[in-house]
Design an enzyme around this catalytic site. Structure first.
Site, PDB file in Angstrom:
ATOM      1  N   SER A 146     -73.566 -61.972  -9.917  1.00  0.00           N
ATOM      2  CA  SER A 146     -74.538 -62.190  -8.808  1.00  0.00           C
ATOM      3  C   SER A 146     -73.850 -62.649  -7.333  1.00  0.00           C
ATOM      4  O   SER A 146     -72.659 -63.167  -7.748  1.00  0.00           O
ATOM      5  CB  SER A 146     -75.703 -62.783  -9.227  1.00  0.00           C
ATOM      6  OG  SER A 146     -75.388 -64.190  -9.445  1.00  0.00           O
ATOM      7  N   GLU A 165     -74.449 -64.224  -3.500  1.00  0.00           N
ATOM      8  CA  GLU A 165     -75.321 -64.887  -2.543  1.00  0.00           C
ATOM      9  C   GLU A 165     -74.925 -64.869  -1.003  1.00  0.00           C
ATOM     10  O   GLU A 165     -73.882 -64.696  -0.679  1.00  0.00           O
ATOM     11  CB  GLU A 165     -75.374 -66.402  -2.887  1.00  0.00           C
ATOM     12  CG  GLU A 165     -76.169 -67.441  -2.209  1.00  0.00           C
ATOM     13  CD  GLU A 165     -76.296 -68.820  -2.676  1.00  0.00           C
ATOM     14  OE1 GLU A 165     -76.160 -68.825  -4.065  1.00  0.00           O
ATOM     15  OE2 GLU A 165     -76.305 -69.765  -1.901  1.00  0.00           O
ATOM     16  N   ASP A 205     -82.688 -79.610   0.879  1.00  0.00           N
ATOM     17  CA  ASP A 205     -82.391 -80.870   1.747  1.00  0.00           C
ATOM     18  C   ASP A 205     -83.005 -80.787   3.059  1.00  0.00           C
ATOM     19  O   ASP A 205     -82.695 -79.587   3.653  1.00  0.00           O
ATOM     20  CB  ASP A 205     -81.027 -81.099   1.723  1.00  0.00           C
ATOM     21  CG  ASP A 205     -80.268 -81.340   0.454  1.00  0.00           C
ATOM     22  OD1 ASP A 205     -80.777 -82.172  -0.376  1.00  0.00           O
ATOM     23  OD2 ASP A 205     -79.421 -80.240   0.326  1.00  0.00           O
ATOM     24  N   PHE A 246     -67.504 -79.600   3.377  1.00  0.00           N
ATOM     25  CA  PHE A 246     -68.625 -79.034   2.745  1.00  0.00           C
ATOM     26  C   PHE A 246     -68.492 -79.730   1.501  1.00  0.00           C
ATOM     27  O   PHE A 246     -69.559 -80.094   0.847  1.00  0.00           O
ATOM     28  CB  PHE A 246     -68.490 -77.508   2.735  1.00  0.00           C
ATOM     29  CG  PHE A 246     -70.015 -76.952   2.308  1.00  0.00           C
ATOM     30  CD1 PHE A 246     -71.086 -77.311   3.153  1.00  0.00           C
ATOM     31  CD2 PHE A 246     -69.912 -75.998   1.457  1.00  0.00           C
ATOM     32  CE1 PHE A 246     -72.212 -76.517   2.549  1.00  0.00           C
ATOM     33  CE2 PHE A 246     -71.150 -75.364   1.095  1.00  0.00           C
ATOM     34  CZ  PHE A 246     -72.167 -75.788   1.579  1.00  0.00           C
ATOM     35  N   HIS A 257     -71.564 -66.222 -10.343  1.00  0.00           N
ATOM     36  CA  HIS A 257     -72.357 -66.045  -9.238  1.00  0.00           C
ATOM     37  C   HIS A 257     -71.555 -66.523  -8.029  1.00  0.00           C
ATOM     38  O   HIS A 257     -71.084 -67.294  -7.773  1.00  0.00           O
ATOM     39  CB  HIS A 257     -73.481 -67.230  -9.417  1.00  0.00           C
ATOM     40  CG  HIS A 257     -74.226 -67.150  -7.887  1.00  0.00           C
ATOM     41  ND1 HIS A 257     -75.511 -66.222  -7.990  1.00  0.00           N
ATOM     42  CD2 HIS A 257     -74.468 -67.900  -6.869  1.00  0.00           C
ATOM     43  CE1 HIS A 257     -76.069 -66.374  -6.795  1.00  0.00           C
ATOM     44  NE2 HIS A 257     -75.321 -67.615  -6.158  1.00  0.00           N
TER      45      HIS A 257
HETATM   46  P1  FAD Z   1     -83.591 -81.092  -7.880  1.00  0.00           P
HETATM   47  O1  FAD Z   1     -83.325 -80.685  -9.269  1.00  0.00           O
HETATM   48  O2  FAD Z   1     -84.890 -81.729  -7.466  1.00  0.00           O
HETATM   49  O3  FAD Z   1     -82.805 -82.533  -7.938  1.00  0.00           O
HETATM   50  C1  FAD Z   1     -82.334 -83.191  -6.772  1.00  0.00           C
HETATM   51  C2  FAD Z   1     -82.125 -84.677  -7.117  1.00  0.00           C
HETATM   52  O4  FAD Z   1     -82.979 -85.497  -7.400  1.00  0.00           O
HETATM   53  C3  FAD Z   1     -80.891 -84.760  -7.890  1.00  0.00           C
HETATM   54  O5  FAD Z   1     -80.134 -85.772  -7.747  1.00  0.00           O
HETATM   55  C4  FAD Z   1     -81.751 -85.020  -9.434  1.00  0.00           C
HETATM   56  O6  FAD Z   1     -81.090 -85.881 -10.152  1.00  0.00           O
HETATM   57  C5  FAD Z   1     -82.819 -85.921  -8.648  1.00  0.00           C
HETATM   58  N1  FAD Z   1     -84.030 -85.792  -9.466  1.00  0.00           N
HETATM   59  C6  FAD Z   1     -84.839 -84.818  -9.867  1.00  0.00           C
HETATM   60  N2  FAD Z   1     -85.861 -85.061 -10.530  1.00  0.00           N
HETATM   61  C7  FAD Z   1     -86.083 -86.429 -10.181  1.00  0.00           C
HETATM   62  C8  FAD Z   1     -87.193 -87.500 -10.770  1.00  0.00           C
HETATM   63  N3  FAD Z   1     -88.382 -86.980 -11.405  1.00  0.00           N
HETATM   64  N4  FAD Z   1     -86.996 -88.866 -10.143  1.00  0.00           N
HETATM   65  C9  FAD Z   1     -85.570 -89.221  -9.653  1.00  0.00           C
HETATM   66  N5  FAD Z   1     -84.724 -88.272  -9.421  1.00  0.00           N
HETATM   67  C10 FAD Z   1     -84.696 -87.010  -9.646  1.00  0.00           C
HETATM   68  N6  FAD Z   1     -80.604 -75.430  -0.429  1.00  0.00           N
HETATM   69  C11 FAD Z   1     -81.212 -74.801   0.432  1.00  0.00           C
HETATM   70  O7  FAD Z   1     -81.844 -75.530   1.122  1.00  0.00           O
HETATM   71  N7  FAD Z   1     -81.550 -73.668   0.473  1.00  0.00           N
HETATM   72  C12 FAD Z   1     -80.864 -72.796  -0.563  1.00  0.00           C
HETATM   73  O8  FAD Z   1     -81.196 -71.618  -0.576  1.00  0.00           O
HETATM   74  C13 FAD Z   1     -80.128 -73.392  -1.502  1.00  0.00           C
HETATM   75  N8  FAD Z   1     -79.517 -72.478  -2.375  1.00  0.00           N
HETATM   76  C14 FAD Z   1     -78.703 -73.271  -3.390  1.00  0.00           C
HETATM   77  C15 FAD Z   1     -78.485 -72.359  -4.513  1.00  0.00           C
HETATM   78  C16 FAD Z   1     -77.763 -73.238  -5.522  1.00  0.00           C
HETATM   79  C17 FAD Z   1     -77.211 -72.104  -6.726  1.00  0.00           C
HETATM   80  C18 FAD Z   1     -77.429 -74.367  -5.550  1.00  0.00           C
HETATM   81  C19 FAD Z   1     -76.425 -75.100  -6.674  1.00  0.00           C
HETATM   82  C20 FAD Z   1     -77.880 -75.153  -4.477  1.00  0.00           C
HETATM   83  C21 FAD Z   1     -78.680 -74.854  -3.471  1.00  0.00           C
HETATM   84  N9  FAD Z   1     -79.058 -75.270  -2.508  1.00  0.00           N
HETATM   85  C22 FAD Z   1     -80.078 -74.745  -1.508  1.00  0.00           C
HETATM   86  C23 FAD Z   1     -78.990 -76.839  -2.391  1.00  0.00           C
HETATM   87  C24 FAD Z   1     -79.879 -77.533  -2.961  1.00  0.00           C
HETATM   88  O9  FAD Z   1     -81.191 -77.513  -2.371  1.00  0.00           O
HETATM   89  C25 FAD Z   1     -79.474 -78.971  -2.858  1.00  0.00           C
HETATM   90  O10 FAD Z   1     -78.498 -79.292  -3.735  1.00  0.00           O
HETATM   91  C26 FAD Z   1     -80.767 -80.069  -3.073  1.00  0.00           C
HETATM   92  O11 FAD Z   1     -80.059 -81.461  -2.638  1.00  0.00           O
HETATM   93  C27 FAD Z   1     -81.110 -80.373  -4.419  1.00  0.00           C
HETATM   94  O12 FAD Z   1     -81.811 -79.247  -4.891  1.00  0.00           O
HETATM   95  P2  FAD Z   1     -82.411 -79.028  -6.549  1.00  0.00           P
HETATM   96  O13 FAD Z   1     -83.222 -77.857  -6.622  1.00  0.00           O
HETATM   97  O14 FAD Z   1     -80.964 -78.958  -7.268  1.00  0.00           O
HETATM   98  O15 FAD Z   1     -83.099 -80.446  -6.765  1.00  0.00           O
END
Ligand code: FAD
Length: 274
Positions: free
Chosen positions: A6, A8, A99, A206, A256
């Site tokens: 895939s 991106e 973020d 980055f 990916h």
């Molecule tokens: P989560 O899974 O919510 O985790 C975030 C943090 O919170 C982690 O440190 C986790 O350990 C912690 N955490 C989770 N649940 C809890 C809880 N209940 N209590 C305490 N801590 C907790 N960003 C964008 O803005 N747009 C995009 O399109 C985008 N695409 C991405 C695609 C991929 C494949 C990846 C790997 C990252 C992408 N990102 C994107 C970046 C991502 O949004 C950031 O890394 C963000 O900081 C974390 O997102 P997450 O969904 O992993 O968060």
């Protein structure tokens, strides 16, 4: 057997960028990816642009997977965008926390990605195949590797079908992560995210920000090339192709590519992989 890949994209800001992405997509389509995904700025910063690119990809007959980040968003806002994708026949999404851009203080109604996954399932049932993010070298804000792994397992349990990792250059980090996730009962595919290397300075900056380690042996070599872009490109292609081979041999379910809206490096890596 054909390796599933895939690819991106990010949504371009200018009409020239949109044209360029069309040309990039036409070249990458030759690799027959399972889907093209399109990033989404947290807080809805790229909302319209992401939707437009996703619809264009779908109209060209490809599977399009919009990313959807929930931080800074309301349930009503996410519901609306899910409805729009559903109406457009989109069946896959990448669900993320995101973020918030600096200066944007409004946290919204979601705190973590697992809440978004739950919400998507509650609102749309099994309509979407949901991908979530995974961090073989751990998310930079995680309290501990164990907590991060549990947070990952929680997202999957909330209803994710598959995961895509942050990019990395240490294959062992990926294999260790997969083993630990399996031990926690996570059984969905965990697809490695691959970042081809076009230049070193930006990549180093980055990688620091997102918690990706660039091993010393690689860093030293890249630094020694200075402005010699041809050597950087050649070494980067060798390293990333070798990484992909190692991952696939070790059982990775696909790849990916973070192609940064460029076709050349991803195409060349796939050509070398055969
Ligand atoms: P989560 O899974 O919510 O985790 C975030 C943090 O919170 C982690 O440190 C986790 O350990 C912690 N955490 C989770 N649940 C809890 C809880 N209940 N209590 C305490 N801590 C907790 N960003 C964008 O803005 N747009 C995009 O399109 C985008 N695409 C991405 C695609 C991929 C494949 C990846 C790997 C990252 C992408 N990102 C994107 C970046 C991502 O949004 C950031 O890394 C963000 O900081 C974390 O997102 P997450 O969904 O992993 O968060």
């Amino acid at each position: 057997m054909k390796t599933e890949i895939s690819i991106e994209f990010f949504p371009p800001q200018t009409p020239e960028g949109i044209d360029k992405l069309r040309a990039t997509r036409a070249r990458l389509a030759e690799l027959k990816p399972t889907f093209f995904s399109v990033t989404y700025g947290a807080g809805g910063g790229t909302r319209e642009r992401t939707i437009a690119v996703v619809k264009e990809i779908a109209a060209e007959g490809f599977d399009a997977a919009p990313h959807l980040s929930c931080i800074g968003s309301t349930r009503a806002g996410i519901r609306e965008i899910l409805g729009e994708y559903k109406a457009a026949g989109i069946r896959r999404t990448v669900a993320l926390r995101g973020d918030l851009p600096s200066g944007m203080a409004e946290a919204g109604e979601f705190r973590y990605a697992n809440e978004l996954v739950e919400f998507i399932r509650a609102e749309t049932g099994d309509w979407f195949s949901i991908e979530v993010a995974a961090y073989p070298e751990w998310h930079p804000q995680a309290r501990s590797p164990r907590d991060d792994l549990k947070a990952f397992a929680r997202k999957v349990k909330a209803g994710a079908n598959s995961a895509i990792t942050q990019y990395f250059y240490n294959a062992d980090a990926y294999f260790n992560f997969v083993d630990e996730a399996r031990a926690l009962g996570v059984d969905v595919p965990i697809v490695p995210g691959i970042m081809p290397i076009a230049g070193f300075t930006k990549l180093a900056r980055f990688s620091d920000a997102c918690g990706t380690d660039i091993p010393r042996w690689m860093r030293k070599k890249f630094e020694s090339y200075g402005d010699d872009v041809d050597s950087i490109r050649a070494f980067g292609l060798d390293v990333v192709t070798g990484l992909c081979e190692h991952l696939l041999k070790g059982g990775a379910p696909g790849l990916h590519f973070y192609c940064m809206n460029q076709a050349a490096l991803t195409t060349e890596i796939c050509r070398r992989l055969g």
